[in-house]
Design a protein around this motif. Structure first.
Motif, PDB file in Angstrom:
ATOM      1  N   TRP A 170      32.687  -7.628 133.470  1.00 33.67           N
ATOM      2  CA  TRP A 170      31.583  -6.910 134.129  1.00 33.67           C
ATOM      3  C   TRP A 170      31.785  -6.927 135.634  1.00 33.67           C
ATOM      4  CZ3 TRP A 170      27.926  -7.138 137.806  1.00 33.67           C
ATOM      5  CH2 TRP A 170      26.869  -6.216 137.731  1.00 33.67           C
ATOM      6  N   MET A 171      32.081  -8.116 136.167  1.00 36.81           N
ATOM      7  CA  MET A 171      32.244  -8.249 137.623  1.00 36.81           C
ATOM      8  C   MET A 171      33.438  -7.418 138.116  1.00 36.81           C
ATOM      9  SD  MET A 171      31.460  -9.312 140.582  1.00 36.81           S
ATOM     10  CE  MET A 171      30.166 -10.551 140.461  1.00 36.81           C
ATOM     11  N   ASP A 172      34.525  -7.422 137.380  1.00 34.32           N
ATOM     12  CA  ASP A 172      35.708  -6.653 137.794  1.00 34.32           C
ATOM     13  C   ASP A 172      35.378  -5.159 137.876  1.00 34.32           C
ATOM     14  OD1 ASP A 172      37.009  -9.070 137.798  1.00 34.32           O
ATOM     15  OD2 ASP A 172      38.127  -8.714 135.947  1.00 34.32           O
ATOM     16  N   LYS A 173      34.626  -4.677 136.908  1.00 33.05           N
ATOM     17  CA  LYS A 173      34.201  -3.269 136.918  1.00 33.05           C
ATOM     18  C   LYS A 173      33.244  -3.003 138.082  1.00 33.05           C
ATOM     19  CE  LYS A 173      35.766  -0.942 133.168  1.00 33.05           C
ATOM     20  NZ  LYS A 173      35.142  -1.111 131.885  1.00 33.05           N
ATOM     21  N   TYR A 174      32.356  -3.963 138.329  1.00 37.04           N
ATOM     22  CA  TYR A 174      31.382  -3.823 139.422  1.00 37.04           C
ATOM     23  C   TYR A 174      32.114  -3.749 140.767  1.00 37.04           C
ATOM     24  CZ  TYR A 174      27.808  -5.090 142.823  1.00 37.04           C
ATOM     25  OH  TYR A 174      27.000  -5.109 143.934  1.00 37.04           O
ATOM     26  N   VAL A 175      33.094  -4.598 140.949  1.00 38.86           N
ATOM     27  CA  VAL A 175      33.867  -4.601 142.200  1.00 38.86           C
ATOM     28  C   VAL A 175      34.530  -3.233 142.405  1.00 38.86           C
ATOM     29  CG1 VAL A 175      35.945  -5.589 143.291  1.00 38.86           C
ATOM     30  CG2 VAL A 175      34.192  -7.102 142.299  1.00 38.86           C
ATOM     31  N   ALA A 176      35.118  -2.717 141.347  1.00 36.02           N
ATOM     32  CA  ALA A 176      35.762  -1.399 141.444  1.00 36.02           C
ATOM     33  C   ALA A 176      34.723  -0.315 141.751  1.00 36.02           C
ATOM     34  CB  ALA A 176      36.496  -1.086 140.134  1.00 36.02           C
ATOM     35  N   TRP A 177      33.548  -0.430 141.129  1.00 40.42           N
ATOM     36  CA  TRP A 177      32.467   0.548 141.341  1.00 40.42           C
ATOM     37  C   TRP A 177      32.019   0.542 142.801  1.00 40.42           C
ATOM     38  CZ3 TRP A 177      30.303   4.367 138.586  1.00 40.42           C
ATOM     39  CH2 TRP A 177      29.048   4.844 138.967  1.00 40.42           C
ATOM     40  N   VAL A 178      31.841  -0.643 143.349  1.00 39.78           N
ATOM     41  CA  VAL A 178      31.403  -0.750 144.746  1.00 39.78           C
ATOM     42  C   VAL A 178      32.471  -0.167 145.668  1.00 39.78           C
ATOM     43  CG1 VAL A 178      30.915  -2.364 146.628  1.00 39.78           C
ATOM     44  CG2 VAL A 178      29.863  -2.707 144.377  1.00 39.78           C
ATOM     45  N   LYS A 179      33.703  -0.520 145.428  1.00 40.91           N
ATOM     46  CA  LYS A 179      34.778  -0.016 146.297  1.00 40.91           C
ATOM     47  C   LYS A 179      34.870   1.508 146.229  1.00 40.91           C
ATOM     48  CE  LYS A 179      37.665  -4.101 146.525  1.00 40.91           C
ATOM     49  NZ  LYS A 179      38.960  -4.732 146.213  1.00 40.91           N
ATOM     50  N   GLN A 180      34.658   2.036 145.041  1.00 42.81           N
ATOM     51  CA  GLN A 180      34.746   3.491 144.850  1.00 42.81           C
ATOM     52  C   GLN A 180      33.639   4.218 145.616  1.00 42.81           C
ATOM     53  OE1 GLN A 180      34.556   4.463 140.681  1.00 42.81           O
ATOM     54  NE2 GLN A 180      34.105   6.614 141.073  1.00 42.81           N
ATOM     55  N   HIS A 181      32.452   3.584 145.656  1.00 45.30           N
ATOM     56  CA  HIS A 181      31.288   4.289 146.221  1.00 45.30           C
ATOM     57  C   HIS A 181      30.914   3.829 147.617  1.00 45.30           C
ATOM     58  CE1 HIS A 181      30.115   6.534 142.589  1.00 45.30           C
ATOM     59  NE2 HIS A 181      30.634   5.510 141.955  1.00 45.30           N
ATOM     60  N   ALA A 182      31.536   2.760 148.087  1.00 47.89           N
ATOM     61  CA  ALA A 182      31.078   2.167 149.360  1.00 47.89           C
ATOM     62  C   ALA A 182      31.713   2.822 150.585  1.00 47.89           C
ATOM     63  CB  ALA A 182      31.365   0.661 149.378  1.00 47.89           C
ATOM     64  N   ALA A 183      32.584   3.792 150.355  1.00 51.44           N
ATOM     65  CA  ALA A 183      33.302   4.382 151.480  1.00 51.44           C
ATOM     66  C   ALA A 183      32.364   4.895 152.563  1.00 51.44           C
ATOM     67  CB  ALA A 183      34.193   5.514 150.983  1.00 51.44           C
ATOM     68  N   ASN A 184      31.201   5.370 152.164  1.00 52.97           N
ATOM     69  CA  ASN A 184      30.301   6.001 153.144  1.00 52.97           C
ATOM     70  C   ASN A 184      29.099   5.142 153.505  1.00 52.97           C
ATOM     71  OD1 ASN A 184      31.920   8.347 153.032  1.00 52.97           O
ATOM     72  ND2 ASN A 184      30.904   8.918 151.129  1.00 52.97           N
ATOM     73  N   VAL A 185      29.080   3.874 153.081  1.00 52.80           N
ATOM     74  CA  VAL A 185      27.920   3.038 153.415  1.00 52.80           C
ATOM     75  C   VAL A 185      28.328   1.806 154.212  1.00 52.80           C
ATOM     76  CG1 VAL A 185      26.519   3.777 151.473  1.00 52.80           C
ATOM     77  CG2 VAL A 185      27.979   1.782 151.217  1.00 52.80           C
TER      78      VAL A 185
END
Ligand code: FMN
Length: 185
Positions: A170-185
């Motif tokens: 779960w955490m590994d997927k979450y980390v990837a999710w944040v990295k994917q979407h955090a570019a603009n925040v």
């Protein structure tokens, strides 16, 4: 190397909260470039739109911490088949005044633990609904509906051996999710 400050919001104020324990143990499975911080929400006043122009210090602190984050992690119990009022109150505070929604665009993960059979499924679903309206991209899979049962935590408060592989995934997927979407925040 704390490139990703993450705001962790726990939906329980209970001293021995399973969800707080889960949040504390879960973040140990994250990488060193992620800095998880549990936000204090228990001292927030009840949201009152009259106070939008003159927010309490606790409200200013919450909004500043959310604004400074690059990701959100919600760990919540289920109260009467929904999210607890204290959590909704915090979400409402940082969503206002109108046009100044601090949550917008921050990638989020949602999970929870309860003593009930459905393991916070309905609370999480209601929370997802709120987050969708607030323009928060929330990870859909894997879902994590955990039961507060013997062995969920080991004697040191870490995630127990039986659940650890699932939550590491779960955490590994979450980390990837944040990295994917955090570019603009
Ligand atoms: C007001 C209230 C409502 C609750 N409603 C639910 C519920 O709808 N579903 C459920 O699984 N557990 C429910 N519970 C039990 C919680 O799962 C249990 O109290 C749990 O320990 C709360 O999480 P915490 O340990 O992080 O505080 C409820 C508890 C309270 C106090």
């Amino acid at each position: 190397m704390n490139r990703y400050p993450i705001a962790v919001v726990v939906g329980s104020l209970r001293r021995d909260s399973f969800n707080r324990k889960l949040a504390t143990a879960l973040v140990k499975l994250g990488p060193s470039e992620f800095a998880f911080k549990q936000l204090q929400i228990g001292d927030l006043p009840l949201y009152n739109q009259d106070d939008d122009g003159n927010p309490a210090e606790a409200v200013k602190r919450l909004k500043a911490e959310v604004a400074a984050s690059r990701g959100l992690l919600f760990v919540t119990p289920e109260y009467n088949r929904s999210l607890p009022g204290v959590l909704k109150n915090a979400i409402d505070h940082a969503s206002r005044p109108y046009g100044q929604n601090a949550w917008a665009g921050k990638p989020a993960g949602v999970l929870g633990v309860s003593v009930g059979a459905i393991g916070t499924a309905l609370a999480q679903q209601h929370l997802r609904n709120v987050l969708a309206y607030l323009d928060v991209p929330t990870m859909g899979q894997p879902e994590a509906f955990l039961h507060a049962k013997e062995g969920l935590f080991d004697e040191d408060g870490n995630i127990g051996a039986a659940t650890k592989p699932f939550l590491q995934g779960w955490m590994d997927k979450y980390v990837a999710w944040v990295k994917q979407h955090a570019a603009n925040v």
